[in-house]
Design a protein around this motif. Structure first.
Motif, PDB file in Angstrom:
ATOM      1  N   MET A  71       0.708  -1.232   0.028  1.00 22.71           N
ATOM      2  CA  MET A  71       0.003  -0.121   0.004  1.00 22.71           C
ATOM      3  C   MET A  71       1.014   1.399   0.059  1.00 22.71           C
ATOM      4  O   MET A  71       0.418   2.169  -0.873  1.00 22.71           O
ATOM      5  CB  MET A  71      -1.034  -0.124   1.390  1.00 22.71           C
ATOM      6  CG  MET A  71      -2.202   0.895   1.197  1.00 22.71           C
ATOM      7  SD  MET A  71      -3.096   0.858  -0.341  1.00 22.71           S
ATOM      8  CE  MET A  71      -3.660  -1.005  -0.548  1.00 22.71           C
ATOM      9  N   LEU A  89      -6.562  -0.331   2.488  1.00 23.00           N
ATOM     10  CA  LEU A  89      -6.418  -1.545   3.004  1.00 23.00           C
ATOM     11  C   LEU A  89      -6.880  -1.599   4.676  1.00 23.00           C
ATOM     12  O   LEU A  89      -6.544  -0.840   5.287  1.00 23.00           O
ATOM     13  CB  LEU A  89      -4.638  -1.844   3.325  1.00 23.00           C
ATOM     14  CG  LEU A  89      -4.374  -3.010   3.967  1.00 23.00           C
ATOM     15  CD1 LEU A  89      -4.604  -4.216   3.125  1.00 23.00           C
ATOM     16  CD2 LEU A  89      -2.696  -3.077   4.048  1.00 23.00           C
ATOM     17  N   PHE A 113      -4.665   5.354   3.759  1.00 29.25           N
ATOM     18  CA  PHE A 113      -4.770   4.432   2.993  1.00 29.25           C
ATOM     19  C   PHE A 113      -4.900   3.191   3.635  1.00 29.25           C
ATOM     20  O   PHE A 113      -4.779   1.958   2.960  1.00 29.25           O
ATOM     21  CB  PHE A 113      -3.495   4.500   2.128  1.00 29.25           C
ATOM     22  CG  PHE A 113      -3.348   5.535   1.259  1.00 29.25           C
ATOM     23  CD1 PHE A 113      -3.572   5.392  -0.110  1.00 29.25           C
ATOM     24  CD2 PHE A 113      -2.735   6.648   1.596  1.00 29.25           C
ATOM     25  CE1 PHE A 113      -3.501   6.272  -0.909  1.00 29.25           C
ATOM     26  CE2 PHE A 113      -2.531   7.811   0.815  1.00 29.25           C
ATOM     27  CZ  PHE A 113      -2.779   7.692  -0.535  1.00 29.25           C
ATOM     28  N   CYS A 114      -4.952   3.048   5.013  1.00 27.66           N
ATOM     29  CA  CYS A 114      -5.042   1.827   5.696  1.00 27.66           C
ATOM     30  C   CYS A 114      -5.803   2.072   6.971  1.00 27.66           C
ATOM     31  O   CYS A 114      -5.649   2.930   7.780  1.00 27.66           O
ATOM     32  CB  CYS A 114      -3.708   1.557   6.246  1.00 27.66           C
ATOM     33  SG  CYS A 114      -3.440   0.041   7.035  1.00 27.66           S
ATOM     34  N   ALA A 193       1.036  -5.231  -4.875  1.00 30.88           N
ATOM     35  CA  ALA A 193       0.416  -4.022  -5.268  1.00 30.88           C
ATOM     36  C   ALA A 193       0.179  -4.138  -6.790  1.00 30.88           C
ATOM     37  O   ALA A 193      -1.284  -3.739  -6.883  1.00 30.88           O
ATOM     38  CB  ALA A 193       1.465  -2.965  -4.891  1.00 30.88           C
TER      39      ALA A 193
END
Length: 242
Positions: A71, A89, A113-114, A193
């Motif tokens: 990620m 994610l 992003f997570c 990825a």
């Protein structure tokens, strides 16, 4: 359970008293789960998010750090990602690597992003699986241990979620690359990825893999398939005794 690849097959040859029954999952579980819209609303997930679920205990063998690194490659533009599918994610699990995982997300600025959800009861996983666009199983060889027949992978497959997994252990036996999922070399966040980006960019591929995976699990790794195997084995044993 050890993956069949770890069993000395030559020892089994001709040994009629040895039967291998692989792990299995509840094939009816998805029917009891909420629909995708309700699941995403429950988890507060945006419609444009491409949700990559990583349902793994945070232990070295499970390789969650490689999913985080994948990620990070997406975040910094090293791996091209579809502009209309925002990557997210979602890691569900806890374990001895929890502090290191938290530190990695903080230091790399991965919070957008997570999501780190921590541990969740098994029954709660239906919501996560229904909300997911893909599942990543980034297992690695660690301290002489490797992945067996991954329950997490089988559950994702029976829910009809495309799986990206490391080509190690039992994962190589339940996932046929390009047919029932995507396999990548272990410890390769770049490969993880790219595989996930491919699913995000090609919805038709994701659907095809998901449908084939679900059919495969229902036929070979469902509770009903396992019950049929047990009945067959016991039937043979009874006939031999009789």
């Amino acid at each position: 359970m050890l993956p069949l690849s770890q069993v000395r097959r030559e020892q089994l040859a001709g040994h009629r008293r040895v039967t291998v029954i692989p792990n299995f999952v509840d094939g009816d579980w998805p029917r009891r789960a909420p629909d995708r819209t309700a699941a995403r609303a429950t988890l507060g997930l945006a419609d444009d998010a491409f949700v990559v679920l990583c349902p793994r205990r945070l232990t070295p063998k499970n390789g969650v750090v490689y999913a985080l690194e994948a990620m990070d490659l997406v975040r910094n533009g090293e791996v091209e990602w579809p502009a209309d599918r925002r990557p997210l994610l979602v890691v569900v699990g806890t374990g001895e690597q929890w502090p290191a995982v938290q530190a990695f997300v903080r230091q790399r600025g991965l919070a957008p992003f997570c999501r780190l959800e921590g541990g969740r009861p098994h029954e709660a996983m239906a919501v996560y699986l229904r909300a997911a666009d893909a599942v990543v199983i980034p297992s690695v060889h660690a301290a002489g241990v490797e992945e067996a027949t991954s329950i997490s992978a089988l559950e994702a497959m029976v829910f009809g979620v495309p799986v990206v997994a490391s080509a190690v252990g039992g994962l190589k036996e339940i996932i046929r690359d390009g047919e029932t999922g995507l396999l990548v070399p272990q410890k390769r966040p770049d490969a993880l990825a790219r595989a996930l980006a491919r699913l995000a960019a090609e919805p038709s591929l994701a659907r095809r893999l998901a449908e084939a995976a679900r059919a495969y699990v229902l036929a070979h790794h469902s509770h009903l398939a396992a019950a049929a195997r047990f009945l067959h084995i016991y039937g043979q044993a009874t006939a031999q005794v009789g």
